[in-house]
Design a protein around this motif. Structure first.
Motif, PDB file in Angstrom:
ATOM      1  N   GLN A 113      -7.081   0.392  -2.992  1.00 45.25           N
ATOM      2  CA  GLN A 113      -5.647   0.297  -3.292  1.00 45.25           C
ATOM      3  C   GLN A 113      -5.415  -0.048  -4.762  1.00 45.25           C
ATOM      4  O   GLN A 113      -4.535   0.521  -5.410  1.00 45.25           O
ATOM      5  CB  GLN A 113      -4.964  -0.730  -2.380  1.00 45.25           C
ATOM      6  N   GLU A 144      -5.124  -5.340   2.261  1.00 44.65           N
ATOM      7  CA  GLU A 144      -5.041  -3.912   1.945  1.00 44.65           C
ATOM      8  C   GLU A 144      -3.688  -3.343   2.360  1.00 44.65           C
ATOM      9  O   GLU A 144      -3.061  -2.583   1.618  1.00 44.65           O
ATOM     10  CB  GLU A 144      -6.170  -3.165   2.657  1.00 44.65           C
ATOM     11  N   ARG A 202      -0.864  -1.703  -0.024  1.00 47.17           N
ATOM     12  CA  ARG A 202      -0.359  -0.345   0.203  1.00 47.17           C
ATOM     13  C   ARG A 202       1.169  -0.339   0.230  1.00 47.17           C
ATOM     14  O   ARG A 202       1.809   0.560  -0.317  1.00 47.17           O
ATOM     15  CB  ARG A 202      -0.920   0.227   1.506  1.00 47.17           C
ATOM     16  N   ARG A 252       2.298  -0.524  -3.262  1.00 51.53           N
ATOM     17  CA  ARG A 252       2.123   0.787  -3.908  1.00 51.53           C
ATOM     18  C   ARG A 252       3.245   1.745  -3.554  1.00 51.53           C
ATOM     19  O   ARG A 252       3.810   2.407  -4.422  1.00 51.53           O
ATOM     20  CB  ARG A 252       0.796   1.427  -3.458  1.00 51.53           C
TER      21      ARG A 252
END
Length: 154
Positions: free
Chosen positions: A78, A114, A118, A121
């Motif tokens: 990531q 994670e 994400r 992101r």
């Protein structure tokens, strides 16, 4: 009367093809090769900003004498995607790496961190596409706040 064939330029859909030659021979599929490539981008980020990420061995620890590596692949992937694919600033990636490390130290799993990265992101991508949209910018702030709270940072 003969039909005249006209050649039309074919439209290609999807993302442009990325060079995954380095990781391609170690992965059974192209997708896994790209995931490894982004993971190594994350490792590169850690090595470039090693002084700014004090506990980076939590995410990547390499022992050349024993020829072993301990890594948190999902988190590194990531971070690598943020740097290489999404073109986030290095300072932002370093800040998020430190938040991820804090969350791991508190006891969250690699998968949980994670997932939080994400979400950050995706919120960052949406916010960069529409920079004047306050709701998207607020969603990005909320996603970062979640990771910050996971690490016990007020």
């Amino acid at each position: 009367m003969e039909k005249i064939k006209t050649e039309k330029a074919e439209r290609r859909r999807g993302r442009p093809k990325l060079d995954a030659r380095i990781t391609g021979e170690y992965a059974p599929s192209r997708r896994q090769a790209l995931n490894k490539m982004y993971m190594y981008e994350g490792v590169h980020l850690l090595s470039v900003a090693a002084t700014e990420i004090p506990n980076n061995e939590i995410l990547w620890q390499e022992d050349r004498t024993a020829v072993t590596v301990k890594s948190r692949d999902g988190i590194l992937e990531q971070l690598g995607r943020m740097a290489a694919q999404d073109k986030l600033a290095c300072t932002d990636c370093v800040y998020l790496a430190n938040l991820a490390i804090s969350a791991i130290q508190v006891g969250y799993t690699t998968r949980e961190v994670e997932t939080a990265l994400r979400k950050i992101r995706m919120a960052a991508k949406a916010s960069m596409i529409n920079p004047n949209n306050e709701a998207l910018y607020s969603a990005l702030g909320n996603a970062v706040d979640i990771l910050r709270r996971m690490g016990g940072i007020a």
